[in-house]
Motif scaffolding. Sequence first.
Motif, short mmCIF file in Angstrom:
data_model
loop_
_atom_site.label_atom_id
_atom_site.label_comp_id
_atom_site.label_asym_id
_atom_site.label_seq_id
_atom_site.Cartn_x
_atom_site.Cartn_y
_atom_site.Cartn_z
N ASN A 174 17.57 -1.15 -25.65
CA ASN A 174 17.43 -0.64 -24.08
C ASN A 174 17.27 -1.69 -23.11
OD1 ASN A 174 17.00 1.33 -22.27
ND2 ASN A 174 14.97 1.87 -22.41
N ILE A 175 18.37 -2.34 -22.89
CA ILE A 175 18.49 -3.15 -21.83
C ILE A 175 18.59 -2.56 -20.36
CG2 ILE A 175 19.05 -5.11 -23.18
CD1 ILE A 175 21.78 -5.11 -21.96
N SER A 176 18.44 -3.46 -19.26
CA SER A 176 19.00 -2.91 -17.93
C SER A 176 19.27 -4.42 -17.43
CB SER A 176 17.53 -2.28 -17.39
OG SER A 176 17.89 -2.16 -15.70
N ALA A 177 20.69 -4.19 -17.04
CA ALA A 177 21.44 -5.34 -16.30
C ALA A 177 21.59 -5.11 -14.66
CB ALA A 177 22.72 -5.43 -16.98
N SER A 178 21.19 -6.06 -13.97
CA SER A 178 21.27 -6.25 -12.90
C SER A 178 22.18 -7.33 -12.06
CB SER A 178 20.05 -6.12 -11.94
OG SER A 178 20.36 -6.23 -10.42
N VAL A 179 23.34 -7.19 -11.60
CA VAL A 179 24.11 -8.21 -11.14
C VAL A 179 23.61 -9.01 -9.65
CG1 VAL A 179 26.30 -9.04 -10.24
CG2 VAL A 179 26.26 -7.20 -12.12
N LEU A 180 23.31 -9.96 -10.03
CA LEU A 180 22.51 -10.67 -8.84
C LEU A 180 23.39 -11.67 -7.92
CD1 LEU A 180 19.86 -12.66 -11.06
CD2 LEU A 180 19.64 -10.51 -9.67
N SER A 181 24.46 -12.04 -8.37
CA SER A 181 25.55 -12.73 -7.58
C SER A 181 26.90 -12.81 -8.06
CB SER A 181 25.26 -13.97 -6.93
OG SER A 181 25.11 -15.13 -8.23
N VAL A 182 27.90 -12.74 -7.46
CA VAL A 182 29.34 -13.01 -7.96
C VAL A 182 30.26 -14.07 -7.13
CG1 VAL A 182 31.43 -11.73 -8.38
CG2 VAL A 182 29.31 -10.74 -8.71
N PHE A 231 35.99 -14.88 -13.04
CA PHE A 231 34.66 -14.36 -12.32
C PHE A 231 33.65 -14.99 -13.00
CE2 PHE A 231 37.98 -11.48 -10.70
CZ PHE A 231 37.40 -10.83 -9.59
N LEU A 232 32.52 -15.33 -12.06
CA LEU A 232 31.46 -16.02 -12.42
C LEU A 232 30.39 -15.19 -11.57
CD1 LEU A 232 30.34 -18.40 -14.07
CD2 LEU A 232 30.39 -19.63 -12.13
N LYS A 234 32.01 -15.24 -21.41
CA LYS A 234 31.08 -16.04 -22.05
C LYS A 234 29.77 -16.08 -21.28
CE LYS A 234 34.63 -19.20 -23.71
NZ LYS A 234 35.46 -20.45 -23.49
N PHE A 235 28.82 -16.07 -22.26
CA PHE A 235 27.42 -15.80 -21.67
C PHE A 235 26.64 -17.10 -21.93
CE2 PHE A 235 28.78 -11.96 -23.17
CZ PHE A 235 28.78 -11.12 -21.98
N GLU A 282 24.45 -16.58 -16.90
CA GLU A 282 25.68 -16.51 -16.42
C GLU A 282 26.72 -16.02 -16.96
OE1 GLU A 282 27.16 -20.40 -14.15
OE2 GLU A 282 28.00 -20.35 -16.38
N VAL A 283 27.65 -14.99 -16.47
CA VAL A 283 28.78 -14.35 -17.27
C VAL A 283 29.95 -14.83 -16.71
CG1 VAL A 283 29.62 -12.23 -17.71
CG2 VAL A 283 27.09 -12.37 -17.43
N ALA A 284 30.60 -15.78 -17.35
CA ALA A 284 31.99 -16.24 -17.01
C ALA A 284 32.88 -15.04 -17.67
CB ALA A 284 32.35 -17.50 -17.36
N ILE A 285 34.06 -14.35 -16.82
CA ILE A 285 34.98 -13.65 -17.25
C ILE A 285 36.42 -14.23 -16.72
CG2 ILE A 285 35.83 -11.38 -17.42
CD1 ILE A 285 33.22 -10.36 -16.24
N SER A 286 37.19 -14.54 -17.92
CA SER A 286 38.60 -15.26 -18.02
C SER A 286 39.27 -14.10 -17.21
CB SER A 286 38.98 -15.50 -19.12
OG SER A 286 40.26 -15.63 -19.03
#
Length: 113
Positions: A50-58, A65-66, A107-108, A96-100
Amino acid sequence: MESIRLRHCLEAEDAERFKQRLAAALNALPGGSLPLHAGCEQGGLVDDSNISASVLSVEQDKDRFLASVGIFFTEIVGGCNCSDDPLEVNAYCVLEVAISRRDGVAKFTPLQL
């Protein structure tokens, strides 16, 4: 470990929608998909049911996309109370989430707070 593809997040119309899609996608991942061990401070185990994710910056460039993402989860610490039952502790880490852009593969990387 199987590659995680988040291509559908890249199809968002604007930055706010991207953040919403990314947070929802991360919240829906199966257990064990994210490197949350970096947030364990008491030598416990990760309970990511039961996680909760919050995007801090992009940020973005021509290849990817990072995003910096804060993840709240539960750390299970065993043998720390009188009855020797595991103790559940709220935990947090930043990834850090890098999406090609090419294939949507994510990649995390854990980041230090």
